[in-house]
Scaffold this active site. Sequence first.
Site, mmCIF file in Angstrom:
data_model
loop_
_atom_site.group_PDB
_atom_site.id
_atom_site.type_symbol
_atom_site.label_atom_id
_atom_site.label_comp_id
_atom_site.label_asym_id
_atom_site.label_seq_id
_atom_site.Cartn_x
_atom_site.Cartn_y
_atom_site.Cartn_z
ATOM 1 N N VAL A 8 0.816 -1.079 -0.152
ATOM 2 C CA VAL A 8 -0.157 -0.014 -0.417
ATOM 3 C C VAL A 8 0.830 1.414 0.096
ATOM 4 O O VAL A 8 1.810 0.946 0.192
ATOM 5 C CB VAL A 8 -0.974 0.411 1.507
ATOM 6 N N SER A 9 0.028 2.361 -0.593
ATOM 7 C CA SER A 9 1.298 3.142 -0.572
ATOM 8 C C SER A 9 1.450 4.637 1.113
ATOM 9 O O SER A 9 2.600 5.059 0.877
ATOM 10 C CB SER A 9 0.631 4.553 -1.531
ATOM 11 N N THR A 10 0.390 4.272 1.475
ATOM 12 C CA THR A 10 0.805 4.783 2.878
ATOM 13 C C THR A 10 0.572 4.422 4.084
ATOM 14 O O THR A 10 -0.162 3.086 4.116
ATOM 15 C CB THR A 10 -0.044 6.059 3.146
ATOM 16 N N GLN A 13 -2.706 3.254 5.304
ATOM 17 C CA GLN A 13 -3.425 2.244 4.211
ATOM 18 C C GLN A 13 -3.728 0.718 4.661
ATOM 19 O O GLN A 13 -3.001 1.136 5.637
ATOM 20 C CB GLN A 13 -3.042 2.027 3.186
#
Length: 195
Positions: A8-10, A13
Amino acid sequence: MKVGYARVSTIDQNLDLQLQALQHEGCVQVFQEKVSSGIKDRPELQRILEILRPGDEVVVWKLDRLGRDLAHLVELVNLFSDKHISFTSINDKIDTSTPAGKLIFHIFCSLAEFERAQIRERTMAGLAAAKLKGCTGGKPKGLTEEAQRTARVAESLYKEGYAIKLIAEELSISRQTVYKYLEYRGVSIANKNSI
């Protein structure tokens, strides 16, 4: 051996949906990362590349979880192929261990590349048409109305003897912006290095 990769990007998340899908797919090991795909240094992905052996399979939930962009994705899948490692994307229904899966992956990549080329071509045509009409891109020159009001206040404070640093603090803007506003207003500044 099936090796899963979830990303996931962050940090906010959640990986749960991906992890469940990868476990359901039978992955023996699952590597997890919470990092933007745009970042080149992804330690968990690097670990996967180091442990893979011929006959292994890399599984992801979706294609965009693996590659930074289309070129990087193609590079990775070609690397897997060279090492006799298959690749599966669960949601995209791609399995490169089969001839049909390889074909689908390459068609998908070709379509994505075609779409990017079309967008680039339309953008260039739009810019050329705008240039013929005398329009140029970019931000409009000058200051917004709000910035012009702030510039007038900065000029007034400066003429009253306030230091640049105090004007910046009072108006909640940077000192560079104060200088820019004063220059815009045509105010000559005695000593630009003064605070």
